[in-house]
Design a protein around this motif. Structure first.
Motif, short mmCIF file in Angstrom:
data_model
loop_
_atom_site.label_atom_id
_atom_site.label_comp_id
_atom_site.label_asym_id
_atom_site.label_seq_id
_atom_site.Cartn_x
_atom_site.Cartn_y
_atom_site.Cartn_z
N CYS A 22 -31.43 10.08 4.99
CA CYS A 22 -30.93 10.15 3.62
C CYS A 22 -31.93 9.50 2.68
CB CYS A 22 -29.59 9.46 3.54
SG CYS A 22 -28.96 9.37 1.85
N CYS A 25 -29.80 6.41 0.66
CA CYS A 25 -29.43 5.13 1.30
C CYS A 25 -30.27 4.81 2.53
CB CYS A 25 -27.93 5.13 1.65
SG CYS A 25 -27.51 6.14 3.10
N CYS A 36 -25.30 13.43 3.55
CA CYS A 36 -25.43 12.18 4.29
C CYS A 36 -24.03 11.73 4.73
CB CYS A 36 -26.06 11.12 3.38
SG CYS A 36 -26.01 9.47 4.12
N CYS A 39 -23.25 8.22 2.69
CA CYS A 39 -23.03 8.11 1.23
C CYS A 39 -22.78 9.47 0.57
CB CYS A 39 -24.21 7.39 0.56
SG CYS A 39 -25.72 8.37 0.47
N THR A 41 -24.57 11.96 -0.28
CA THR A 41 -25.51 12.64 -1.16
C THR A 41 -26.21 13.75 -0.38
OG1 THR A 41 -27.34 11.15 -0.68
CG2 THR A 41 -25.94 10.56 -2.54
#
Ligand SMILES: [Zn+2]
Length: 130
Positions: A22, A25, A36, A39, A41
């Protein structure tokens, strides 16, 4: 094979074990996903993994459950914990399929095993085995 896993399979053909990471993060994970898992994203990049890890768990299998599979039983199903963190289901090769020769936490390394022109699998062996 899914589009999000294409860099993984392309890497294996080139003798590289790539893992998704990711960009937001820094979480390294497996299997490849669009989001991800930590998190959520979509900013996913790829790193070249070391190919090293340790044996987290294993099971000696005496049956072939997939006819396409080329390794004759018994063989060792293995859950590998990669040095980068993620765990990967694979096979342990170049070792006797015997609980006396295999122990949890033993160091292992990837062996790129070509099964067809399109598919190379990341199997693992005890570190330094040949
Ligand atoms: Zn993330």
């Amino acid at each position: 094979m899914t589009p999000e896993a294409k860099p993984f399979w392309d890497g294996l053909r080139e003798g590289k074990l790539r893992l998704p990471r990711c960009g937001a993060c820094g979480h390294v994970f497996f299997y490849p996903r669009i989001l991800c898992p930590k998190c959520q994203t979509r900013d996913i990049g790829w790193i070249d993994a070391s190919g090293k890890g340790k044996l987290h768990a294993f099971e000696i299998s005496y049956q072939t459950f997939n006819r396409a599979w080329k390794i004759p039983p018994p063989y060792v199903l293995a859950m590998i914990e990669l040095a980068e963190g993620p765990r990967m289901m694979s096979n342990l090769i170049n070792v006797a399929p015997d609980p006396k020769s295999i122990r949890c936490d033993m160091p292992v390394e990837v062996v790129f095993t070509k099964v067809s022109d399109d598919v190379t699998l990341p199997l693992f062996q005890p570190e330094g085995a040949r």
